[in-house]
Design an enzyme around this catalytic site. Structure first.
Site, short mmCIF file in Angstrom:
data_model
loop_
_atom_site.label_atom_id
_atom_site.label_comp_id
_atom_site.label_asym_id
_atom_site.label_seq_id
_atom_site.Cartn_x
_atom_site.Cartn_y
_atom_site.Cartn_z
N HIS A 127 0.83 -1.21 0.00
CA HIS A 127 0.00 0.00 0.00
C HIS A 127 0.86 1.26 0.00
CE1 HIS A 127 -3.33 2.64 0.84
NE2 HIS A 127 -2.76 3.07 1.94
N TYR B 291 4.33 0.67 -3.05
CA TYR B 291 4.11 0.40 -4.49
C TYR B 291 5.15 -0.56 -5.04
CZ TYR B 291 0.67 4.16 -4.48
OH TYR B 291 -0.43 4.93 -4.23
N HIS C 225 -10.77 3.14 -1.13
CA HIS C 225 -10.98 2.78 0.28
C HIS C 225 -11.83 1.52 0.34
CE1 HIS C 225 -10.39 4.74 4.39
NE2 HIS C 225 -9.26 4.79 3.75
N ARG D 138 -7.79 15.46 2.28
CA ARG D 138 -6.53 15.93 2.89
C ARG D 138 -5.38 15.89 1.90
NH1 ARG D 138 -9.04 13.53 7.07
NH2 ARG D 138 -7.99 11.51 6.93
N GLU E 214 -3.35 5.28 12.36
CA GLU E 214 -3.93 5.99 11.23
C GLU E 214 -5.14 6.81 11.65
OE1 GLU E 214 -4.37 3.30 7.91
OE2 GLU E 214 -2.22 2.89 7.86
#
Ligand SMILES: Nc1ncnc2c1ncn2[C@@H]1O[C@H](COP(=O)(O)OP(=O)(O)O)[C@@H](O)[C@H]1O
Ligand SMILES: [Mg+2]
Lengths: 734, 86, 234, 86
Positions: free
Chosen positions: A45, A48, A91, A112, A311
């Site tokens: 994630h 890459y 998501h 964001r 997170e």
């Protein structure tokens, strides 16, 4: 638990080689905090590692591109000193277990990304892919995801102006949730690693929500090793969004950018503090000293690795020149946001993290951010593709009744109106929405100018399954075509690449082919790739999703008053632009009427495609067109029906005698559009079309309460409207 | 036999509760500086018709798990149960 | 003659505040931004509480905003007969503050709804409808998740009896039916006023219905009415 | 002295409750045809620091009246109260 048996680094998702690499970099064994940091930063994630070598082949240069891939969002110059930042993200995994919060936090995250460029978010789009609504769980997922996107997007005052919804069985276990955000800023206010200079001694200020045990996810195995059984109960991997905090974060961040108080701005997303601090330092070619004691915690008992990898949502990291720190803290206070002076940038490249006076982690920032592993994974086409191509529906014997077939295709969940979805989104706030959901592309006026941004998101799941190269190329072409139909010129794309498990050669082959197709199409249409996101492992048990590269297209319309809509009005001449070939492979008609997903997707002539876009743009500038709508899912028949339903007026068209009706009506040949003009403008349109080398045919007239398909069949507008608008509400009612 | 139940659905401990947070930060301005740890959840009252209290309770628990809450982020608690005079 | 000054309050979480200021300007007034934490209305001639999600609409829409310092000034201003308009979240705040009757709960569908609707003017006795006549039908967008107007039986009787209903959701031809009651509101009520006739709350967004380039124009006569009422006060 | 309270805020009996109705109409599809009169309210848990339980309770009642509930449409009920060990 078996996890306890295996070595820690494996439980954290690191291979033995990757572990050795860490030891090599550090010249020693990492401690558990450092291991946790590498674990998240070197995850697929964040790193890459499987996609990087392929992404490198994408065209990223362009006259309008100000910021290409690699930063939080791509940025494009739209003239008049203004820049547009845009980015798409997935998501899907969180949404699969908690649709509302999963989708809501997806919106928060992508927003964001945009504000961390110093841009004000002005639009959201949400391409969504679910399993069939005949299953209760899929209805629950769609209802939850849509409510979550609205719940967050509506609450922060960013209009959701577009997106798409498609249905395919593999998404039952793997709903695919993509979200795109578009923002705008004066060029000189952009906060990018090139536009801002970070200095040694600059201060890192963390602002926004406090840090809790959110989305610790895989790393929580560290905890389950130190705490008694079941303790991970209190370490949920699902995050809860706080849109109100998100809205305050937007206002505070933009005020900081406007008052020129920033050297850098970073959102805290995946890998939380670890990612934000290491990336900020690595980008500036520096190191950093971080004091975790300063981090405001939601609960007292967080462990170091949890603070480092949490997170928790609605947090940002500002890099600030020492003399401006107080001003920054004041702005945050004005917006009621908690702040913490975390640390400072230092010479060298070491990321040094202390807590309670002792060093808890010390690693090279670059090794986390830039020097993760890169894999050239094995590629192999899936078996059975040839067989799928053999069985081409174009040559099937069609016994269906044309009228029945038309209503079936128009009523397909992949074709019908998604009003039930997009009416749950505030598409009006900010007052710039010239064209909202329901047409080909959305048009959002740029405040203080007559320009408008044209936006569309598209993926072509069926085409991708049959030919990932063509699937991706068609997605780019259709997104550009949607944008062009408003009269706008396609400028650049972002993307979200949704695939299965990259460790399987078939998936990796699909990925590589999709990249190839996207690259060729973007080159041909001169729409460079400014960024995007890769989402692998959309796979459960035997079921992986089809290759689903979702394209987010940005276009520019010089004057929003020239906007073309899809709606017919009475008494116009209807033209079909482009050529129709017998191409039913992977079509809506084939899936829902012939019940087969097979054959080859339509060919794609990208030169022809671009010529069509230019034709529409010129025709718009010359104010020739009353309506324009591209032919995509469901072919000519659906394009005509959608324009008629949108305008509340019927039409009568003639069909060529020498072509089977189902080819004329339902073939999904590319680079086509249905346009209508006032009769007195017909000649002008024909001249313009010839100049652009676009074949055209005057196929009929608009007007009346019926859709008349030559002598073949007729359908009342009201009946078609009920099928088109009523299907999703009926399906959701269960 | 009909029984009336009270069920409470609340966010799991440790999870952020934006509503609770909002209430908590609103109170001081109104003069209450002595309130802390505010959590806001759902309170559901419903009547279940079943052969026995145990049967009703068992069904209610399944309903709570499947419809009233999402176990991934929420816990539920059956508060009270009383027979409804027919 | 100076342009009427219309104050638009920004609470944390207000969203349509900038749109309201823009709309007031477009209609020839002067939009004045007011900050929730101030105790100063900057001698405006009228006040708009705009749409949005003040304080996230957590707990209850408007429940927290109504305690903002500036609300004391708004209450005083309203008490003195000053024109006050609450739009969407602003309407919810007015209800919470007790400045208009009733309350607003989740839409019947439990879904947020963004849609252009028809609303019928019920009285010209409000700061928004002075120029209009009962029966006029206007096209204005709604966008809310909690806009279902409710009140106890007694309150509802009083609202209807005293003619406090200012707007109702209706069909394009003005007839009231359930099909066009977008959120299931009691008596299809879209907006109400106070007994004094100077405070009005409504769910539809007139500020999003003044610019023909981006939507319908049903908000123009409403804001025009507000500006002339404000002017009268000058 | 700190006390933890549970407060329930519910729509007045007379008023129809869209959430409750939604739950009720979702249940049959999931196989439960024996559930009725579903009402959904709020459940608030908070800690009040005051000299005595009575003092805390008095303050909580005022908070509930002024902030936690809207008296125009809602009632509130203090369910439980227990001392929080310092
Ligand atoms: N999830 C969604 N959110 C917002 N708008 C949507 C969504 N799904 C579909 N729409 C809108 O509905 C219209 C039709 O979508 P789509 O079928 O994808 O068009 P096309 O086939 O031309 O790409 C578009 O305007 C699109 O923005
Ligand atoms: Mg599309």
């Amino acid at each position: 638990m078996t996890a306890v048996a295996e070595p820690l680094h494996r439980a954290l998702g690191l291979t033995d080689d990757e572990y050795d690499r860490i030891v090599g970099t550090l010249g020693r064994e990492p401690n558990r905090n450092e291991l946790a940091m590498y674990g998240v930063m070197w995850s697929e994630h964040c790193s890459y590692k499987s996609s990087r070598i392929h992404l490198r082949t994408l065209p990223t240069e362009g006259s309008a591109v100000l910021v290409g891939p690699g930063q939080d969002a791509g940025v494009v110059d739209v003239g008049e000193g203004l820049a547009v930042a845009f980015k798409m993200e997935s998501h899907s995994h969180p949404s699969a277990i908690e649709p509302y919060q999963g989708a809501a936090t997806g919106i928060g995250g992508i927003v964001r990304d945009i504000i961390s460029m110093g841009a004000r978010p002005i639009a959201l789009l949400d391409p969504l892919y679910f399993g069939p609504l005949t299953e209760h769980r899929n209805r629950w997922l769609l209802e939850g995801v849509v409510a979550g996107i609205g719940g967050y997007g509506n609450c922060i005052g960013v209009p959701t102006v577009g997106g798409e919804v498609r249905f395919a069985e593999p998404h039952s276990l793997n709903p695919t949730i993509n979200v795109m955000c578009v923002g705008i800023a004066p060029r000189e206010r952009l906060v990018t690693s090139t536009s801002r200079q970070v200095h040694e001694g600059s201060i890192m200020v963390l602002f926004g929500a406090s840090t809790g045990r959110d989305g610790i996810g895989g790393v929580s195995v560290l905890a389950s090793r130190t705490l008694e059984e079941g303790s991970d109960e209190s370490r949920p991997s699902v995050q809860i969004g706080d849109p109100f905090a998100g809205k305050l974060l937007i206002e505070a961040s933009l005020e900081l950018a406007e008052r020129d108080l920033l050297e850098g701005l970073q959102d805290l997303g995946g890998a939380g503090l670890t990612c934000a601090t290491s990336e900020s330092a690595a980008r500036a070619g520096m190191g950093a000293e971080i004091d975790l004691d300063a981090v405001p915690l939601r609960q007292g008992d967080l462990e170091v690795f949890e603070i480092l990898t949490s997170e928790s949502q609605e947090r940002m990291l500002a890099i600030v020149e020492p003399s401006k720190v107080d001003a920054v803290l004041d702005v945050c206070a004005k917006w009621g946001l908690a702040t913490a002076v975390l640390g400072r940038m230092v010479a060298g490249d070491g990321l040094r993290i202390t807590m309670g006076g002792t060093v808890v982690a010390e690693v090279p920032a670059r090794s986390l951010a830039d020097e993760g592993p890169v894999y050239d994974r094995a590629l192999a086409p899936p078996d059975g593709l040839a067989a799928l191509h053999e069985d081409d529906p174009t040559f099937a014997t069609v016994t269906a009744d044309p009228r029945e077939a038309f209503l079936t295709v128009l009523g397909s969940p992949n074709v019908v109106s998604m009003r039930t979805v997009w009416e749950q989104y505030d598409s009006l706030v900010q007052g710039g929405t010239v064209l909202g959901p329901g047409g080909d592309a959305a048009l959002v006026r740029i405040e203080g100018t007559v320009k408008a941004l044209a936006l569309s998101t598209d993926a072509k799941g069926r085409f991708g399954l049959l030919d990932p190269y063509l699937g991706a190329a068609h997605a780019v072409a259709e997104a550009a075509r949607n944008v062009a139909m408003t009269g706008a010129t396609p400028l650049a794309i972002t993307n979200c690449l949704n695939f299965g498990n990259p460790e399987r050669p078939e998936v990796m082959w699909q990925f590589a082919e999709s990249i190839r197709g996207m690259a060729d199409a973007c080159r041909a249409l001169d729409t460079p790739v400014t960024g995007g996101n890769v989402s692998f492992y959309n796979e459960s048990g035997a079921s992986a999703i089809w290759p689903t590269p979702t394209i987010g297209m940005l276009g520019l319309l010089e004057d929003h008053r020239l906007a073309i809509r899809t709606a017919f009005s009475a008494g116009r001449s209807v033209y079909l632009l482009g050529e129709t070939f017998p191409e039913l492979g992977g079509s809506e008609f084939a899936e829902i009427v012939l019940c087969t997903i097979s054959g080859r997707p339509p060919e794609l002539d990208l030169v022809r495609e671009r010529a069509l876009h230019r034709l529409i743009a010129d025709a718009a500038r010359a104010v020739l067109l009353v309506s324009a709508h591209d032919c995509s899912d469901g072919g000519l028949a659906v394009a005509l029906a959608e324009s008629a339903i949108a305008g509340g007026t019927g039409f009568a068209i003639s069909l060529p005698g020498d072509v089977p009706w189902y080819v004329t009506l339902f073939s999904e040949s590319a680079s086509r559009a249905v346009v209508s003009v006032a009769p007195e403008n017909a000649a002008k349109l024909e001249v313009l079309a010839s100049e652009h080398g676009i074949p055209f045919a005057r196929i009929g007239e608009t007007g009346g309460p019926r859709m008349v398909f030559d002598a073949l069949f007729e359908v009342d507008l009201a009946e078609a409207d009920d099928v088109y608008e009523g299907t999703i509400p009926r399906l959701l009612a269960g | 036999m009909k029984r009336r139940f009270e069920v409470v659905v609340s966010l799991r401990p440790g999870l952020l509760d934006p509503q609770g947070k909002a209430v908590e930060s609103a109170l001081p301005a109104m003069g209450w500086t002595n309130v802390s740890d505010v959590r806001v959840g759902k309170h559901v009252v419903l009547t279940v018709d079943a052969d026995s209290e145990d049967a009703a309770r068992a069904q209610l628990e399944e309903m709570s798990r499947r419809l009233l809450s999402n176990p991934v982020i929420e816990d539920f608690r059956i508060l009270t149960s009383q027979e409804v005079p027919a | 003659m100076r342009r009427p000054r219309v104050g638009v309050v920004t609470f944390p979480g207000s969203l349509d505040d900038r749109d309201a200021v823009r709309a007031v300007g477009a209609m020839g007034g002067e939009g004045v931004s007011l900050w929730h934490a101030d105790r100063d209305l900057r001698d405006v001639d009228a006040v708009i509480l705009p749409g949005g999600f003040s304080y996230g609409d957590y707990l209850r829409c408007g429940a927290i905003a109504r305690f903002a310092p500036i609300m004391e000034e708004v209450v005083r201003f309203a008490g003195a007969g000053g024109p006050v308009v609450g739009i969407c979240n602003g309407f919810q705040i007015l209800c919470e503050a007790g400045l208009v009757p009733g309350a607003l709960i989740r839409n019947r569908s439990l879904r947020f709804i963004c849609r252009v609707v028809d609303v019928r003017v019920e009285t010209s006795l409000s700061p928004l409808t002075e120029g209009l006549t009962a029966g006029d039908v206007l096209q204005i967008p709604v966008k809310h998740g909690e806009g279902q107007f409710v009140a106890s039986a007694e309150d509802l009787a009083r609202v209807e009896g005293d003619g406090l209903v200012v707007f109702r959701y209706c069909a394009p031809d003005g007839t009231i039916d359930d099909a066009h009651n977008v959120n299931g509101a009691a008596d299809a009520i879209a907006g109400v006023r106070n007994e004094g006739g100077n405070v009005v709350g409504l769910m539809p967004h007139p500020e999003h219905a003044v610019d023909p380039d981006v939507g319908p124009t049903g908000g123009q006569p409403l804001l025009a009415s507000l500006l002339s009422r404000a002017l009268a006060k000058v």
